[in-house]
Design a protein around this motif. Sequence first.
Motif, PDB file in Angstrom:
ATOM      1  N   PRO A   1       0.937  -1.235   0.005  1.00 22.31           N
ATOM      2  CA  PRO A   1       0.028   0.135   0.003  1.00 22.31           C
ATOM      3  C   PRO A   1       0.930   1.334  -0.121  1.00 22.31           C
ATOM      4  CG  PRO A   1       0.162  -0.812   2.249  1.00 22.31           C
ATOM      5  CD  PRO A   1       1.068  -1.871   1.350  1.00 22.31           C
ATOM      6  N   THR A   2       1.495   1.393  -0.943  1.00 26.03           N
ATOM      7  CA  THR A   2       2.512   2.587  -1.191  1.00 26.03           C
ATOM      8  C   THR A   2       1.697   3.925  -1.077  1.00 26.03           C
ATOM      9  OG1 THR A   2       2.559   2.585  -3.505  1.00 26.03           O
ATOM     10  CG2 THR A   2       4.326   1.382  -2.230  1.00 26.03           C
ATOM     11  N   GLY A   3       0.891   4.119  -1.653  1.00 25.18           N
ATOM     12  CA  GLY A   3      -0.214   5.335  -1.564  1.00 25.18           C
ATOM     13  C   GLY A   3      -0.472   5.754  -0.091  1.00 25.18           C
ATOM     14  N   LEU A   4      -0.817   4.676   0.428  1.00 23.72           N
ATOM     15  CA  LEU A   4      -1.340   4.661   2.118  1.00 23.72           C
ATOM     16  C   LEU A   4       0.087   5.177   2.843  1.00 23.72           C
ATOM     17  CD1 LEU A   4      -3.634   4.530   4.457  1.00 23.72           C
ATOM     18  CD2 LEU A   4      -3.065   2.291   4.285  1.00 23.72           C
ATOM     19  N   VAL A   5       1.004   4.450   2.527  1.00 24.11           N
ATOM     20  CA  VAL A   5       2.198   4.746   3.512  1.00 24.11           C
ATOM     21  C   VAL A   5       2.726   6.221   3.112  1.00 24.11           C
ATOM     22  CG1 VAL A   5       4.597   3.822   3.749  1.00 24.11           C
ATOM     23  CG2 VAL A   5       2.807   2.107   3.682  1.00 24.11           C
ATOM     24  N   ALA A   6       2.486   6.368   1.706  1.00 29.55           N
ATOM     25  CA  ALA A   6       3.153   7.735   1.531  1.00 29.55           C
ATOM     26  C   ALA A   6       2.355   8.788   2.209  1.00 29.55           C
ATOM     27  CB  ALA A   6       3.117   8.177   0.157  1.00 29.55           C
ATOM     28  N   SER A   7       0.997   8.502   2.515  1.00 33.28           N
ATOM     29  CA  SER A   7       0.497   9.671   3.216  1.00 33.28           C
ATOM     30  C   SER A   7       0.535   9.817   4.843  1.00 33.28           C
ATOM     31  CB  SER A   7      -1.165   9.387   2.835  1.00 33.28           C
ATOM     32  OG  SER A   7      -1.628   8.305   3.439  1.00 33.28           O
ATOM     33  N   VAL A   8       1.075   8.594   5.402  1.00 36.56           N
ATOM     34  CA  VAL A   8       1.183   8.598   6.820  1.00 36.56           C
ATOM     35  C   VAL A   8       2.323   9.558   7.369  1.00 36.56           C
ATOM     36  CG1 VAL A   8       2.207   7.119   8.677  1.00 36.56           C
ATOM     37  CG2 VAL A   8       0.570   6.012   6.967  1.00 36.56           C
ATOM     38  N   LEU A   9       3.357   9.691   6.762  1.00 36.48           N
ATOM     39  CA  LEU A   9       4.630  10.662   7.168  1.00 36.48           C
ATOM     40  C   LEU A   9       3.914  12.020   7.275  1.00 36.48           C
ATOM     41  CD1 LEU A   9       7.123  11.181   8.338  1.00 36.48           C
ATOM     42  CD2 LEU A   9       7.784  11.008   5.953  1.00 36.48           C
ATOM     43  N   PRO A  10       3.452  12.530   5.959  1.00 35.89           N
ATOM     44  CA  PRO A  10       2.977  13.996   6.327  1.00 35.89           C
ATOM     45  C   PRO A  10       1.604  14.181   6.960  1.00 35.89           C
ATOM     46  CG  PRO A  10       2.633  13.096   4.035  1.00 35.89           C
ATOM     47  CD  PRO A  10       3.373  12.204   4.655  1.00 35.89           C
ATOM     48  N   SER A  11       0.989  13.184   7.349  1.00 38.29           N
ATOM     49  CA  SER A  11      -0.124  13.553   8.104  1.00 38.29           C
ATOM     50  C   SER A  11       0.098  13.580   9.634  1.00 38.29           C
ATOM     51  CB  SER A  11      -1.139  12.119   8.067  1.00 38.29           C
ATOM     52  OG  SER A  11      -1.871  12.036   6.575  1.00 38.29           O
TER      53      SER A  11
ATOM     54  N   ALA B   1      13.168  10.971  16.854  1.00 40.50           N
ATOM     55  CA  ALA B   1      13.001   9.845  17.391  1.00 40.50           C
ATOM     56  C   ALA B   1      11.851   9.221  16.890  1.00 40.50           C
ATOM     57  CB  ALA B   1      13.086   9.981  18.966  1.00 40.50           C
ATOM     58  N   THR B   2      10.850  10.207  16.768  1.00 40.18           N
ATOM     59  CA  THR B   2       9.335   9.801  16.403  1.00 40.18           C
ATOM     60  C   THR B   2       9.448   9.353  14.859  1.00 40.18           C
ATOM     61  OG1 THR B   2       8.156  11.273  17.837  1.00 40.18           O
ATOM     62  CG2 THR B   2       7.017  10.389  16.020  1.00 40.18           C
ATOM     63  N   ALA B   3      10.332  10.013  14.060  1.00 41.94           N
ATOM     64  CA  ALA B   3      10.587   9.699  12.819  1.00 41.94           C
ATOM     65  C   ALA B   3      11.032   8.426  12.333  1.00 41.94           C
ATOM     66  CB  ALA B   3      11.437  10.613  11.994  1.00 41.94           C
ATOM     67  N   LEU B   4      12.175   8.118  13.295  1.00 45.05           N
ATOM     68  CA  LEU B   4      12.610   6.665  13.245  1.00 45.05           C
ATOM     69  C   LEU B   4      11.689   5.717  13.755  1.00 45.05           C
ATOM     70  CD1 LEU B   4      15.247   5.202  12.610  1.00 45.05           C
ATOM     71  CD2 LEU B   4      15.799   5.674  15.062  1.00 45.05           C
ATOM     72  N   ASP B   5      10.842   5.881  14.828  1.00 46.07           N
ATOM     73  CA  ASP B   5       9.880   4.903  15.210  1.00 46.07           C
ATOM     74  C   ASP B   5       8.858   4.695  13.993  1.00 46.07           C
ATOM     75  OD1 ASP B   5       9.556   3.315  17.460  1.00 46.07           O
ATOM     76  OD2 ASP B   5       8.011   4.799  18.242  1.00 46.07           O
TER      77      ASP B   5
ATOM     78  N   VAL C   1       9.268   5.000  10.926  1.00 42.73           N
ATOM     79  CA  VAL C   1       9.664   4.232   9.790  1.00 42.73           C
ATOM     80  C   VAL C   1       9.538   2.687  10.013  1.00 42.73           C
ATOM     81  CG1 VAL C   1      11.920   3.656   8.285  1.00 42.73           C
ATOM     82  CG2 VAL C   1      11.054   6.106   8.842  1.00 42.73           C
ATOM     83  N   ASP C   2      10.342   2.534  11.391  1.00 41.94           N
ATOM     84  CA  ASP C   2      10.548   0.953  11.840  1.00 41.94           C
ATOM     85  C   ASP C   2       9.314   0.177  11.989  1.00 41.94           C
ATOM     86  OD1 ASP C   2      13.345   1.121  11.278  1.00 41.94           O
ATOM     87  OD2 ASP C   2      13.976   1.615  13.392  1.00 41.94           O
ATOM     88  N   ARG C   3       8.553   1.016  12.923  1.00 40.98           N
ATOM     89  CA  ARG C   3       7.146   0.152  13.468  1.00 40.98           C
ATOM     90  C   ARG C   3       5.872   0.507  12.358  1.00 40.98           C
ATOM     91  NH1 ARG C   3       6.379   0.180  19.268  1.00 40.98           N
ATOM     92  NH2 ARG C   3       8.624  -0.288  20.017  1.00 40.98           N
ATOM     93  N   VAL C   4       5.875   1.362  11.427  1.00 41.10           N
ATOM     94  CA  VAL C   4       4.712   1.427  10.459  1.00 41.10           C
ATOM     95  C   VAL C   4       4.935   1.443   9.207  1.00 41.10           C
ATOM     96  CG1 VAL C   4       2.748   3.162   9.897  1.00 41.10           C
ATOM     97  CG2 VAL C   4       3.597   3.020  12.454  1.00 41.10           C
ATOM     98  N   MET C   5       6.072   2.174   8.529  1.00 46.50           N
ATOM     99  CA  MET C   5       6.352   2.199   7.192  1.00 46.50           C
ATOM    100  C   MET C   5       6.812   0.840   6.765  1.00 46.50           C
ATOM    101  SD  MET C   5       7.266   6.362   6.882  1.00 46.50           S
ATOM    102  CE  MET C   5       7.261   6.408   5.265  1.00 46.50           C
ATOM    103  N   LEU C   6       7.981   0.483   7.438  1.00 47.48           N
ATOM    104  CA  LEU C   6       8.760  -0.878   6.818  1.00 47.48           C
ATOM    105  C   LEU C   6       7.620  -2.011   7.018  1.00 47.48           C
ATOM    106  CD1 LEU C   6      12.392  -0.258   7.653  1.00 47.48           C
ATOM    107  CD2 LEU C   6      11.219  -0.408   5.384  1.00 47.48           C
ATOM    108  N   PRO C   7       6.983  -2.284   8.090  1.00 54.48           N
ATOM    109  CA  PRO C   7       6.235  -3.325   8.148  1.00 54.48           C
ATOM    110  C   PRO C   7       5.009  -3.149   7.002  1.00 54.48           C
ATOM    111  CG  PRO C   7       6.701  -2.529  10.252  1.00 54.48           C
ATOM    112  CD  PRO C   7       7.404  -1.453   9.233  1.00 54.48           C
TER     113      PRO C   7
END
Length: 194
Positions: A151-161, A177-181, A183-189
């Motif tokens: 779901p690349t479109g959904l993932v792309a919207s998470v960060l700016p949101s 620290a939130t940015a890293l979290d 990426v590791d816990r939401v975006m990559l999975p």
Amino acid sequence: MSEHETATGRPQDPAIDHAILRATQDLVIERGVAATTVDAVARAAGSGKAAVYRRWRSKNALVVAAVRDLYDPPETPDTGSLRDDLIACARHYANDDHRALLILGSVLSELGNDDELARAAYEAIGSPPARMLEAVLERWTSADVIPPTAPTGLVASVLPSIAFTNVVLRRETFDAATALDLVDRVMLPALLGS
């Protein structure tokens, strides 16, 4: 005619540019976007109103330039690692500059009241980092690291949101620290299905 050139082609004085942008930032923090006027900016900058309009065609263009002045333009990362590229994208949104937070929050809060400002702000401030993240996702999808069903479109919207929520609703910076979290816990999975 470019944004910083007079009709005769002579370059503008960078010191005046800086004074005008700084005055705009100060007034947006103090009064908010709606109550900031070009007259007040010119007075605070020690310049004339004509000097402001020679550089920026409208108050909205000036306000957007004042915000953009606080952020480096994003460059699409190419680290050789999907995780590191995503971290670089996320770090673009992370900024612990409280002054920048106040100005950006004020501008973002005003977007629902001013369609012209919303379009200009998205084009100058919101769209470049969004395009950067989309380019990273497209590159790693093309390289078969991200499955085509992700779901690349959904993932792309998470960060700016999340960054928007922090800045506008919580009046907090989006920290590294939130940015890293994220990426590791939401975006990559979500991207890799793990």
